[in-house]
Design an enzyme around this catalytic site. Structure first.
Site, PDB file in Angstrom:
ATOM      1  N   GLY A  28      -7.987  -5.055   1.307  1.00 45.35           N
ATOM      2  CA  GLY A  28      -7.531  -3.995   2.183  1.00 45.35           C
ATOM      3  C   GLY A  28      -8.653  -3.228   2.848  1.00 45.35           C
ATOM      4  CE  LYS A  46     -15.374  -4.948   0.162  1.00 48.58           C
ATOM      5  NZ  LYS A  46     -14.422  -4.387  -0.828  1.00 48.58           N
ATOM      6  CG  ASP A 140      -9.244  -0.049  -5.553  1.00 46.57           C
ATOM      7  OD1 ASP A 140      -8.194  -0.154  -6.226  1.00 46.57           O
ATOM      8  OD2 ASP A 140      -9.527  -0.809  -4.616  1.00 46.57           O
TER       9      ASP A 140
END
Length: 221
Positions: A28, A46, A140
């Site tokens: 996501g 990333k 997370d």
């Protein structure tokens, strides 16, 4: 060995000074690439999703929070090397850990038990303690964010979770994976280290049983 996928037609050939070789994963927040430095060192990169990077305030906060994550002790994390911006989208260059995620490992080989489970629990709890000591809340923590390296488990993605969570506050959209989110993340109240401990417990339940603690990965569950 980590699972790699070929680059897609829309992927860049380079990000900054790094040549991209393969895709390590996609979620996501963005795509994670296997890159190579000019010296030949493998790295993980990333690249933040374009829609998350549209807000200049968000981009600035993202890079600032990642910079603070560089204070975290390197022994139990994938150490952040540098950050940059390409096509107005921030990216993070971090140490490449050649091992599957905990999620991949359990899916392929089944649940952990005995000393292997104990080492995982202690190693990841130690990693979270180091992250919290640096003044960061992961937000997370989950099996996909634990890499099973040859020298023990490493926790990843702690550098961007706070920045993304702050952006979600502005849009009333919680950041996290439902099966591992603490109640305060779902209700929009203050999120601190206890939320990471809640997620840690859920992650260890998954490692020991092969199932997420609350069944299907959805907010209602």
């Amino acid at each position: 060995m980590r699972e790699n996928a070929p680059l897609k037609s829309g992927d860049p050939a380079r990000l900054g000074g790094y040549e991209l070789r393969a895709r390590l994963g996609e979620g996501g927040q963005g795509v994670v690439y296997l890159g190579v430095s000019p010296s030949g060192r493998p790295v993980a990169i990333k690249w933040l999703r374009s829609d998350l990077a549209e807000d200049p305030v968000m981009r600035e906060r993202f890079l600032r929070e990642v910079a603070s994550a560089q204070r975290v002790a390197a022994f139990c994390t994938a150490q952040i090397i540098e950050t940059g911006i390409e096509q107005d989208r921030p990216y993070i260059v971090s140490e490449y850990i050649d091992g599957p995620s905990l999620q991949q490992l359990v899916a392929r080989q089944g649940p952990l038990s005995g000393s292997a489970l104990q080492r995982l629990a202690i190693g990841t709890a130690t990693a979270l303690a180091a992250i919290h000591r640096a003044g960061i809340v992961h937000r997370d923590f989950k099996p996909a964010n634990v890499l099973m390296g040859p020298d023990g488990p490493r926790v990843i993605d702690f550098g961007i979770a706070k920045a993304l969570d702050a952006a979600a506050t502005l849009s009333s959209r919680p950041i996290g994976t439902p099966s591992y989110m603490a109640p305060e993340q779902l209700t929009g109240t203050v999120v601190g280290p206890p939320a990471d401990l809640f997620a840690w417990a859920g992650t260890i339940v998954y490692a020991a049983t092969g199932d997420a603690p609350f069944g299907s990965d959805s907010v209602p569950a």
